[in-house]
Design a protein around this motif. Structure first.
Motif, PDB file in Angstrom:
ATOM      1  N   TYR A  13      17.521  30.753  -8.045  1.00 32.48           N
ATOM      2  CA  TYR A  13      18.789  30.261  -7.505  1.00 32.48           C
ATOM      3  C   TYR A  13      18.968  28.786  -7.857  1.00 32.48           C
ATOM      4  CZ  TYR A  13      19.216  34.468  -4.586  1.00 32.48           C
ATOM      5  OH  TYR A  13      19.333  35.767  -4.145  1.00 32.48           O
ATOM      6  N   GLY A  14      20.228  28.389  -8.089  1.00 35.08           N
ATOM      7  CA  GLY A  14      20.557  26.980  -8.281  1.00 35.08           C
ATOM      8  C   GLY A  14      20.204  26.447  -9.654  1.00 35.08           C
ATOM      9  N   GLU A  21      15.146  27.745  -8.538  1.00 34.73           N
ATOM     10  CA  GLU A  21      14.185  27.929  -7.445  1.00 34.73           C
ATOM     11  C   GLU A  21      14.135  29.401  -7.042  1.00 34.73           C
ATOM     12  OE1 GLU A  21      14.284  24.627  -4.338  1.00 34.73           O
ATOM     13  OE2 GLU A  21      16.279  24.457  -5.213  1.00 34.73           O
ATOM     14  N   PHE A  22      12.918  29.863  -6.762  1.00 35.22           N
ATOM     15  CA  PHE A  22      12.736  31.241  -6.313  1.00 35.22           C
ATOM     16  C   PHE A  22      12.597  31.287  -4.797  1.00 35.22           C
ATOM     17  CE2 PHE A  22      11.288  31.573 -10.710  1.00 35.22           C
ATOM     18  CZ  PHE A  22      11.920  32.732 -11.119  1.00 35.22           C
ATOM     19  N   PHE A  23      13.205  32.324  -4.188  1.00 33.95           N
ATOM     20  CA  PHE A  23      13.049  32.541  -2.745  1.00 33.95           C
ATOM     21  C   PHE A  23      11.704  33.219  -2.509  1.00 33.95           C
ATOM     22  CE2 PHE A  23      13.531  34.919   1.196  1.00 33.95           C
ATOM     23  CZ  PHE A  23      14.080  33.951   2.038  1.00 33.95           C
ATOM     24  N   LEU A  39      11.683  27.102   9.017  1.00 34.64           N
ATOM     25  CA  LEU A  39      12.577  26.000   8.632  1.00 34.64           C
ATOM     26  C   LEU A  39      12.731  25.929   7.118  1.00 34.64           C
ATOM     27  CD1 LEU A  39      11.487  23.206  11.161  1.00 34.64           C
ATOM     28  CD2 LEU A  39      13.431  24.777  11.306  1.00 34.64           C
ATOM     29  N   MET A  40      11.669  26.243   6.391  1.00 33.83           N
ATOM     30  CA  MET A  40      11.753  26.230   4.924  1.00 33.83           C
ATOM     31  C   MET A  40      12.722  27.292   4.424  1.00 33.83           C
ATOM     32  SD  MET A  40       7.684  25.720   4.062  1.00 33.83           S
ATOM     33  CE  MET A  40       7.948  25.891   2.303  1.00 33.83           C
ATOM     34  N   ALA A  41      12.682  28.484   5.044  1.00 32.77           N
ATOM     35  CA  ALA A  41      13.597  29.553   4.639  1.00 32.77           C
ATOM     36  C   ALA A  41      15.039  29.188   4.984  1.00 32.77           C
ATOM     37  CB  ALA A  41      13.200  30.855   5.328  1.00 32.77           C
ATOM     38  N   ILE A  42      15.245  28.621   6.171  1.00 30.03           N
ATOM     39  CA  ILE A  42      16.596  28.208   6.583  1.00 30.03           C
ATOM     40  C   ILE A  42      17.119  27.120   5.652  1.00 30.03           C
ATOM     41  CG2 ILE A  42      17.928  27.100   8.412  1.00 30.03           C
ATOM     42  CD1 ILE A  42      16.113  28.507  10.434  1.00 30.03           C
ATOM     43  N   ASP A  43      16.249  26.175   5.291  1.00 32.03           N
ATOM     44  CA  ASP A  43      16.656  25.106   4.370  1.00 32.03           C
ATOM     45  C   ASP A  43      17.051  25.683   3.016  1.00 32.03           C
ATOM     46  OD1 ASP A  43      16.701  22.211   3.425  1.00 32.03           O
ATOM     47  OD2 ASP A  43      15.159  23.054   2.101  1.00 32.03           O
ATOM     48  N   ARG A  73      20.871  25.528   1.299  1.00 30.35           N
ATOM     49  CA  ARG A  73      21.130  24.853   0.022  1.00 30.35           C
ATOM     50  C   ARG A  73      21.682  25.814  -1.026  1.00 30.35           C
ATOM     51  NH1 ARG A  73      16.992  23.583  -2.515  1.00 30.35           N
ATOM     52  NH2 ARG A  73      15.297  24.353  -1.174  1.00 30.35           N
ATOM     53  N   HIS A  74      21.409  27.090  -0.860  1.00 30.46           N
ATOM     54  CA  HIS A  74      21.865  28.095  -1.835  1.00 30.46           C
ATOM     55  C   HIS A  74      22.710  29.129  -1.102  1.00 30.46           C
ATOM     56  CE1 HIS A  74      19.116  26.403  -4.810  1.00 30.46           C
ATOM     57  NE2 HIS A  74      18.159  26.441  -3.883  1.00 30.46           N
TER      58      HIS A  74
END
Length: 344
Positions: free
Chosen positions: A43-44, A48-50, A232-236, A240-241
């Motif tokens: 993504y982006g 970046e990979f989820f 929080l990392m997943a929410i961030d 952003r994406h």
């Protein structure tokens, strides 16, 4: 002598069948494409990979839990748990591990490989059924399991030469990817078998079962995210994406919808029709993934797929021969327990 079914009855059954097929095929095919996109496509602009698969589990389960609660309230059925809570919890833990292994495996194996490997779930089901339920299986069952294992082995061990994973610069038949798929099959077989053993003696409706199992899954997956520090990392990441946010929202929606289409199909047409639809769905998903994401198929993989789906369809046709019903045995709709998984 009974009268033949009327034209209206046949037309009504055809419409119901079309509704069931379209519902299951559309929701689970979309689900398969989305889960591969989320876990394997960057993504982006920074590509970046989820990476937070447990967050996907949480989103899916909280959506399904909320919808099943609405169904329970509108149907005016009791919200109280029918079985002890810890029994729902055991199924939830196993189901979370199943789904997490499924998502994590997509980092190392392609969706076609994962989907075909799911066809081998009868093997752990037979093992767990023997250990937990003391079931006995016949020769044709073992033959079918052997053929499916052979086909899946060909598909996994001989991938397309140019197929690479976003997390490993090598062939996708990695030890870690295969290990995750073995974990998925083991936990999945345990979930359905243990669920059958625990809930068989309870007068439990499908919405009650889905609500409490997914509610436990919500609590457990949220706890896991907090303890791992990934919430929080997943929410961030999704903040952003935005396209990832919409992908996850749609994934949770079709995952929830598929649960109710599955329930409707089994109640209306039985498990055999459902199994045939699911086999067809897996074949369509593999073909669509190969076209959409450009997965090359080797000759060995093609042969493996023919062996697997040929065996499964042959089993379906052999079991479609009508048997003489036992008039002393009657089962109501409430006795039908649908395994809680979106697998598809």
């Amino acid at each position: 002598m009974t009268d033949p079914p009327s034209v209206d009855a046949k037309e009504n059954k055809f419409l119901k069948g079309t509704f069931a097929v379209v519902g299951i095929m559309s929701t689970l095919v979309i689900y398969g494409v989305l889960q591969e996109k989320i876990m394997r496509v960057p993504y982006g602009p920074n590509h970046e990979f989820f990476k937070h698969s447990l967050f996907l589990v949480f989103c899916n389960r909280i959506t399904t839990s909320a919808v099943s609660a609405v169904f329970l309230l509108t149907s005016k059925k009791a919200l109280d748990p029918v079985a002890p809570i810890y029994k729902y919890g055991v199924v939830s833990i196993s189901n979370i591990l199943t789904t997490t292994c499924q998502y994590e495996a997509l980092k190392y194996v392609s969706f076609p490989v994962q989907t075909l490997a799911k066809c081998a779930k009868m093997i752990p089901v037979m093992i767990w059924g023997t250990l937990i339920m003391q079931k006995k299986y016949k020769g044709p069952d073992y033959l079918l399991a052997l053929l499916v294992t052979l086909g899946c082995s060909l598909f996994i061990l001989f991938p397309g030469a140019t197929e690479l994973t976003p997390y490993r610069n090598g062939r996708e038949s990695t030890v870690w990817g295969v290990s995750l798929m073995i974990g998925y099959l083991g936990f999945d077989g345990f979930t359905s078998t243990f669920q059958d053993k625990l809930f068989k003696g309870y007068d439990m409706g499908i919405y009650n079962q889905i609500f409490y199992t997914t509610l436990c899954s919500c609590i457990l997956s949220l706890t896991g995210l907090i303890l791992q520090g990934n919430l929080l990392m997943a929410i961030d990441f999704v903040s952003r994406h935005k396209d990832c946010f919409f992908d996850i929202a749609l994934l949770s929606t079709v995952a929830t919808a598929s649960q109710f289409f599955i329930s409707y199909t089994i109640r209306t047409f039985g498990a055999l029709t459902f199994a045939t639809i699911m086999t067809t769905r897996q074949l369509v998903s593999i073909l669509l993934s190969c076209v959409w994401f450009g997965h090359p198929l080797s000759v060995e993989q093609f042969i493996g797929a023919v062996i697997v789906f040929g065996s499964l369809y042959a089993r379906g046709f052999l079991k479609s021969k009508p048997e003489k019903p036992l008039p002393s045995i009657h089962k109501s709709d409430e006795e039908v327990i649908v395994p809680l998984k979106v697998t598809a």
